[in-house]
Scaffold this motif. Structure first.
Motif, PDB file in Angstrom:
ATOM      1  N   LEU A 223       0.823  -1.204   0.000  1.00  0.00           N
ATOM      2  CA  LEU A 223       0.000   0.000   0.000  1.00  0.00           C
ATOM      3  C   LEU A 223       0.861   1.259   0.000  1.00  0.00           C
ATOM      4  N   THR A 224       1.874   1.303   0.843  1.00  0.00           N
ATOM      5  CA  THR A 224       2.712   2.509   0.905  1.00  0.00           C
ATOM      6  C   THR A 224       3.499   2.711  -0.378  1.00  0.00           C
ATOM      7  N   ASN A 225       3.958   1.623  -0.999  1.00  0.00           N
ATOM      8  CA  ASN A 225       4.643   1.761  -2.288  1.00  0.00           C
ATOM      9  C   ASN A 225       3.696   2.277  -3.362  1.00  0.00           C
ATOM     10  N   CYS A 226       2.440   1.849  -3.295  1.00  0.00           N
ATOM     11  CA  CYS A 226       1.459   2.242  -4.311  1.00  0.00           C
ATOM     12  C   CYS A 226       1.123   3.723  -4.215  1.00  0.00           C
ATOM     13  N   ILE A 227       0.942   4.215  -2.990  1.00  0.00           N
ATOM     14  CA  ILE A 227       0.513   5.609  -2.827  1.00  0.00           C
ATOM     15  C   ILE A 227       1.693   6.558  -2.715  1.00  0.00           C
ATOM     16  N   GLY A 228       2.932   6.014  -2.695  1.00  0.00           N
ATOM     17  CA  GLY A 228       4.104   6.880  -2.664  1.00  0.00           C
ATOM     18  C   GLY A 228       4.336   7.529  -1.329  1.00  0.00           C
ATOM     19  N   ILE A 318      -5.156  12.492  -0.090  1.00  0.00           N
ATOM     20  CA  ILE A 318      -4.938  12.238  -1.515  1.00  0.00           C
ATOM     21  C   ILE A 318      -5.548  13.389  -2.312  1.00  0.00           C
ATOM     22  N   ARG A 319      -4.705  14.094  -3.043  1.00  0.00           N
ATOM     23  CA  ARG A 319      -5.192  15.208  -3.862  1.00  0.00           C
ATOM     24  C   ARG A 319      -5.204  14.761  -5.322  1.00  0.00           C
ATOM     25  N   VAL A 320      -6.411  14.721  -5.897  1.00  0.00           N
ATOM     26  CA  VAL A 320      -6.612  14.221  -7.251  1.00  0.00           C
ATOM     27  C   VAL A 320      -6.744  15.397  -8.209  1.00  0.00           C
ATOM     28  N   ILE A 336      -5.830  11.537 -15.386  1.00  0.00           N
ATOM     29  CA  ILE A 336      -6.233  11.933 -14.039  1.00  0.00           C
ATOM     30  C   ILE A 336      -5.181  11.374 -13.083  1.00  0.00           C
ATOM     31  N   THR A 337      -4.541  12.258 -12.333  1.00  0.00           N
ATOM     32  CA  THR A 337      -3.428  11.870 -11.463  1.00  0.00           C
ATOM     33  C   THR A 337      -3.756  12.212 -10.017  1.00  0.00           C
ATOM     34  N   ALA A 338      -2.945  11.668  -9.110  1.00  0.00           N
ATOM     35  CA  ALA A 338      -3.140  11.915  -7.685  1.00  0.00           C
ATOM     36  C   ALA A 338      -1.781  11.907  -6.993  1.00  0.00           C
ATOM     37  N   VAL A 339      -1.699  12.653  -5.896  1.00  0.00           N
ATOM     38  CA  VAL A 339      -0.491  12.739  -5.086  1.00  0.00           C
ATOM     39  C   VAL A 339      -0.892  12.604  -3.618  1.00  0.00           C
ATOM     40  N   ARG A 340      -0.092  11.860  -2.868  1.00  0.00           N
ATOM     41  CA  ARG A 340      -0.376  11.625  -1.452  1.00  0.00           C
ATOM     42  C   ARG A 340       0.361  12.630  -0.588  1.00  0.00           C
ATOM     43  N   GLN A 353       3.704  10.754  -7.847  1.00  0.00           N
ATOM     44  CA  GLN A 353       2.452  10.946  -8.578  1.00  0.00           C
ATOM     45  C   GLN A 353       1.909   9.615  -9.069  1.00  0.00           C
ATOM     46  N   MET A 354       0.603   9.416  -8.873  1.00  0.00           N
ATOM     47  CA  MET A 354      -0.085   8.200  -9.317  1.00  0.00           C
ATOM     48  C   MET A 354      -0.987   8.548 -10.494  1.00  0.00           C
ATOM     49  N   THR A 355      -1.060   7.701 -11.482  1.00  0.00           N
ATOM     50  CA  THR A 355      -1.974   7.879 -12.611  1.00  0.00           C
ATOM     51  C   THR A 355      -3.183   7.001 -12.382  1.00  0.00           C
ATOM     52  N   LEU A 356      -4.310   7.626 -12.030  1.00  0.00           N
ATOM     53  CA  LEU A 356      -5.527   6.877 -11.735  1.00  0.00           C
ATOM     54  C   LEU A 356      -6.263   6.472 -13.002  1.00  0.00           C
ATOM     55  N   LEU A 357      -6.217   7.337 -14.018  1.00  0.00           N
ATOM     56  CA  LEU A 357      -6.915   7.047 -15.265  1.00  0.00           C
ATOM     57  C   LEU A 357      -6.118   7.664 -16.407  1.00  0.00           C
TER      58      LEU A 357
END
Length: 606
Positions: A223-228, A318-320, A336-340, A353-357
């Motif tokens: 989980l922590t690796n996924c959300i950075g 989480i800011r999307v 659509i990206t997100a940052v923890r 940064q995570m790419t949600l879509l």
């Protein structure tokens, strides 16, 4: 200065006592007390003439009010005369005699009326309705050939033609609330796809957005690796570290509760959310009390069990970054990206940064609740254009129930209300109904009765934004006066379906709407159902009124009526306890008190 009135001394130099004297004079209802006080004050006029003259003038004003003749209304109310009147002679007409053929008649549009005496002077103008099987008499002062009842029913039922109407003026901009719902759905699906860890529900709307529980180091690292999230650096305490290999301290984690707050673009945390730990504790306590429903209660129970087992909390914000519908970024299909960020901490940097879509075109209709909400909004605009008087939905806090209700222009014997079931989709017109909805008036009667009683899924309707009344409560309180028996739900209402086709994802074409008839209950058809969707529809009527007593001629309907309790409150004559907050619904008589329930020890009535 001291002034005596009605045996009590008042000091006029004290503001509170001076106000008390004024109130005593205003509430005095006997003139002799005022005369006595005025006579005594005249002898004090030389000591402080200004104060004495002011008090005397105030007493004389009150005495004049008491001497003025008062008008008494025997009923206590002044009513506006809205009775129907004869168009010819303006004689008031009694609605109870409408349709009997012996007192008065109306035109087909129910706008003109003629009393019996005036009708006898023009007998050729009184004709029989041309509708097969009707036979009701009406005043033929218009080109129509049907009575007002048939004319009204034919008018409303004729609107359900099934023709697709384009609503070109409707804007489909995504509301901010649904943008947040999209972001939560995207992030939850992203985490589940990457780690196979799913979120649990612990609250509704204004609570904790997402909660993940990890068990052990492997799930925690995933989980922590996924959300950075920032890694915890473990410092070696060995006195003799080796140059060839690094000293490593193994830390075994148990269960960790990850609470996530999702924000879209530049949205900020509310005042309550800024103190993250206190906010989380408060929402979990509310969920454990059942304020957010059964699903949240079950999820909060899982969190509580983890806490009892020594689980720790980690709080994430989480800011999307989400393009709004219709913008250039949306049209071009931007990702659509997100940052923890750490939730509750200020001036900190975000993680990876995570790419949600990958492309945002499909975000418009990702959330099914938004499809239903925008479909109902479009349907309301469409029905208002057709002339329906929209009154609101009969739904619980999750949006389930009767989608739209409307008041009809009616005669004393024609349908008075219309109920609508809205189906919205993006691919094509959705016209099929759920099994319970196929029972038509039984479904509507059951849901409205549960709403007025605040039972089952409608428990949360009682408390709504402080002292404000929930819109569903206001709607059912209005319509229930027109439905005093189960038969009325079949005869005093019309039922329709509204099919709304929204544009395809990423397209800007206008939505289309169809108005269709809502078929009669399947359980009353020729083919019997193996299992009834609503085995025993619930009916609740308002007792103690001038309306007819509910009967039991309709099959599969339980008759339960409210009656006022002698000590206040309300109760069900047969089943439910009258004490507010008591969930007892089955009366069991106790001995020797026949009216006291053995289960809850409250009076249910006889």
């Amino acid at each position: 200065m001291k002034i005596t009135f009605d045996g009590i001394d008042y000091e006029t130099d004290d503001t509170s006592q001076k106000d008390a004297l004024a109130r005593a004079i205003d509430t005095c209802a006997e003139t002799w007390k005022l005369d006595q006080a005025i006579t005594a004050l005249r002898f004090k006029s030389f000591s402080n003439p200004t104060v004495v003259s002011t008090v005397i003038a105030y007493m004389e004003k009150r005495r004049t009010q008491l001497d003025t003749p008062q008008l008494t209304f025997t009923q206590g109310f002044v009513f506006r005369d809205d009775r129907k009147k004869c168009t010819v002679c303006t004689t008031p007409l009694e609605l109870e005699k409408y349709g009997t053929g012996s007192d008065w008649f109306s035109s087909s549009d129910f706008n003109q009326f003629i009393c019996g005496s005036c009708a006898m002077k023009k007998p050729t103008d009184i004709k029989t309705c041309s509708t097969t099987g009707c036979g009701r008499l009406f005043w033929s002062c218009t080109p129509q050939t049907t009575c007002a009842d048939c004319y009204a029913r034919k008018h409303y039922e004729g609107l359900a033609s099934g023709t697709a109407i384009t609503m070109s003026q409707v804007k489909l901009d995504v509301p901010q609330y649904h943008g947040g719902v999209y972001a939560e759905t995207l992030f939850r699906n992203f985490i589940k796809a990457q780690t196979n860890i799913d979120s649990i529900c612990v609250s509704r709307n204004n609570g904790i957005d997402l909660v993940f529980i990890t068990n052990g180091d492997d799930e925690y690292d995933q989980l922590t690796n996924c959300i950075g999230a920032a890694k915890t650096v473990h410092v070696s305490t060995s006195r003799y570290p080796s140059r060839d290999r690094k000293s490593r301290i193994e830390t075994r984690r148990g269960r960790v509760i990850h609470c996530v707050e999702v924000k879209v673009n530049d949205a900020q945390c509310s005042k309550a959310q800024r103190n993250a730990q206190e906010f989380v504790n408060d929402r979990i306590k509310r969920a454990l009390k059942g304020e957010y429903g059964d699903d949240a209660l079950e999820g909060a129970g899982a969190v509580e069990r983890a806490m009892n087992g020594g689980a720790e909390f980690e709080l994430h914000l989480i800011r999307v970054s989400m393009p709004r519908f219709g913008s250039d970024e949306y049209t071009q299909g931007a990702p659509i990206t997100a940052v923890r960020y750490p939730w509750g901490e200020t001036r900190v940097t975000g993680g990876t940064q995570m790419t949600l879509l990958a492309q945002c075109n499909s975000i418009t209709y990702m959330d099914s609740s938004w499809i239903g909400d925008i479909g109902e909004r479009i349907a309301m605009q469409f029905l208002e254009q057709l002339g329906f008087d929209i009154r609101g939905p009969v739904q619980n806090n999750t949006g389930n129930g009767v989608d739209i209700t409307a008041k009809l222009k009616h005669t004393p014997t024609s349908p008075r209300w219309a109920f609508f079931e809205v189906k919205a989709s993006t691919a094509k017109f959705q016209t099929s109904l759920e099994h319970a909805e196929e029972e038509q008036w039984m479904f509507v009667m059951d849901r409205c009765s549960k709403a007025v009683m605040h039972i089952q899924n409608y428990k949360g309707l009682g408390a709504y934004q402080g002292s404000s009344v929930h819109p569903t409560v206001a709607t059912v309180s209005d319509l229930f006066w027109d439905f005093q028996s189960p038969e009325h739900w079949a005869t005093r209402a019309l039922y329709f379906r509204v099919a709304v086709r929204l544009p395809n994802p990423g397209q800007n074409d206008a939505p289309q709407v169809k108005l269709l008839a809502w078929d009669s209950p399947r359980s009353q058809g020729t083919k019997a159902l193996k299992k009834d969707p609503i085995p025993q529809p619930l009916f609740i009527g308002y007792g103690g009124s001038s309306f007819p007593t509910p009967t039991t001629t309709v099959g599969k309907v339980s008759i339960q009526t409210f009656a006022p309790h002698p000590f206040g409150g309300r109760y069900d004559n047969v089943h439910s306890c009258f004490v507010m907050g008591c969930d007892c619904s089955q009366f069991v008589a106790s001995s020797p008190f026949s009216k006291t329930c053995q289960t809850c020890l409250h009076d249910h009535g006889s």
